[in-house]
Design a protein around this motif. Structure first.
Motif, PDB file in Angstrom:
ATOM      1  N   CYS A   1     -12.476  71.776  16.794  1.00 32.15           N
ATOM      2  CA  CYS A   1     -11.221  71.997  16.077  1.00 32.15           C
ATOM      3  C   CYS A   1     -10.156  71.067  16.665  1.00 32.15           C
ATOM      4  CB  CYS A   1     -10.802  73.456  16.239  1.00 32.15           C
ATOM      5  SG  CYS A   1      -9.166  73.824  15.568  1.00 32.15           S
TER       6      CYS A   1
ATOM      7  N   CYS B   1      -7.511  73.678  18.551  1.00 32.72           N
ATOM      8  CA  CYS B   1      -7.837  74.564  19.682  1.00 32.72           C
ATOM      9  C   CYS B   1      -9.118  74.171  20.407  1.00 32.72           C
ATOM     10  CB  CYS B   1      -7.948  76.004  19.203  1.00 32.72           C
ATOM     11  SG  CYS B   1      -9.464  76.334  18.278  1.00 32.72           S
TER      12      CYS B   1
ATOM     13  N   CYS C   1     -11.051  75.012  13.067  1.00 29.04           N
ATOM     14  CA  CYS C   1     -11.902  76.206  13.068  1.00 29.04           C
ATOM     15  C   CYS C   1     -11.321  77.195  12.049  1.00 29.04           C
ATOM     16  CB  CYS C   1     -11.950  76.820  14.463  1.00 29.04           C
ATOM     17  SG  CYS C   1     -10.391  77.541  14.987  1.00 29.04           S
TER      18      CYS C   1
ATOM     19  N   CYS D   1      -7.844  78.717  13.087  1.00 31.20           N
ATOM     20  CA  CYS D   1      -6.711  77.780  12.952  1.00 31.20           C
ATOM     21  C   CYS D   1      -6.445  77.457  11.485  1.00 31.20           C
ATOM     22  CB  CYS D   1      -6.980  76.493  13.736  1.00 31.20           C
ATOM     23  SG  CYS D   1      -6.874  76.720  15.518  1.00 31.20           S
TER      24      CYS D   1
HETATM   25 ZN   LIG Z   1      -9.006  76.059  16.095  1.00 40.21          ZN
END
Ligand SMILES: [Zn+2]
Ligand SMILES: [Zn+2]
Length: 273
Positions: free
Chosen positions: A40, A43, A54, A57
């Motif tokens: 991601c 993150c 992801c 997120c």
């Molecule tokens: Zn993420």
């Protein structure tokens, strides 16, 4: 050897070379994914190949998207309900004397969007800036369907701030927007002095803070166009707060002879009046 034959031979060679480069890229991409699985861009959690964010997120970032779809085209504030798209109906910008044409805004500036916008200012998060730019490009295509921009530029940072961060995050976002919509990205603006953070100031202070803060960087860039006075420039920025910065840079660009300036921002700060 005729010129036509030479040209067609060159084209065949070029297309073979292009295919080989694509194949090599695909192979190296697969190898890179094997060694460094995609993560991601916000993150660093694992994601599927081809995904920017992801699921957590993605949901957090796009939470405001349905609201932002129904926004005022002039100030990008969300409308309370579906209705007339006329700017005159918007209580937020009715009294504003803005000289830019419209604003394309992707998300509302809150929660994880704030994290993403701040992180994208730094060069080591260029992949995040690129992803934000690609998302923003889709909104630009919707917003500017009547007339797409001829070129893309970005709100610059002053030299000392660029040096402390190691670059200008908005240029990465702008480059991605430009690439997606098939237009050139040009550094047309220069920051003449350091600018205090707009978030710390009231409305009048914000206007004074950016007054005279920008100038056109390369006037000759405008003259390359066959119709320099008939150009539509898209200015990319990360966050829009009051519109004071947007109005200032629009004034600089219009002063060089372009006839239309639109804005595209990753996030719109939402506040009540
Ligand atoms: Zn993420
Ligand atoms: Zn408005």
């Amino acid at each position: 050897m005729s010129e036509t034959f030479f040209r067609s031979t060159t084209q065949v060679t070029d297309s073979r070379a292009t295919s080989m480069i694509r194949a090599a890229r695909a192979a190296s991409g697969a190898l890179v994914n094997l060694v460094l699985p995609p993560v991601c861009r916000l993150c660093n959690d694992p994601v599927n190949d081809g995904e920017d964010f992801c699921r957590s997120c993605e949901l957090a970032l796009c939470h405001s998207r349905p609201t932002m779809r129904h926004r005022c085209p002039r100030c990008a504030m969300p409308r309370p309900s579906l209705g007339s798209p006329e700017a005159a109906d918007c209580g937020h910008c009715r009294e504003e004397a803005w000289i830019f044409d419209r604003i394309a805004a992707l998300w509302a500036y809150r929660d994880r969007v704030c994290e993403a916008v701040v992180a994208a200012k730094y060069p080591h998060h260029a992949a995040l800036g690129d992803a934000l730019g690609r998302r923003l490009a889709a909104v630009v295509v919707e917003e500017c369907s009547d007339r797409m921009p001829d070129a893309v530029t970005f709100v610059p940072s002053y030299l000392t701030r660029r040096m402390s961060r190691g670059g200008t995050g908005t240029s990465v976002i702008a480059s991605a927007v430009a690439r997606q919509i098939g237009r050139p990205c040009q550094a047309l603006l220069r920051a003449n002095r350091p600018i205090a953070k707009q978030a710390w100031l009231d409305d009048d202070e914000r206007k004074r803070n950016v007054q005279g803060a920008f100038s056109a960087k390369r006037r000759y860039a405008f003259s390359r166009s066959p119709e320099p006075r008939n150009r539509h420039i898209l200015v990319v920025d990360d966050v829009l707060t009051t519109g004071a910065t947007a109005n200032e840079v629009a004034g600089v660009l219009l002063g060089t002879g372009v006839n239309r300036v639109s804005l595209a921002v990753v996030a719109r700060a939402i506040r009540s009046r």
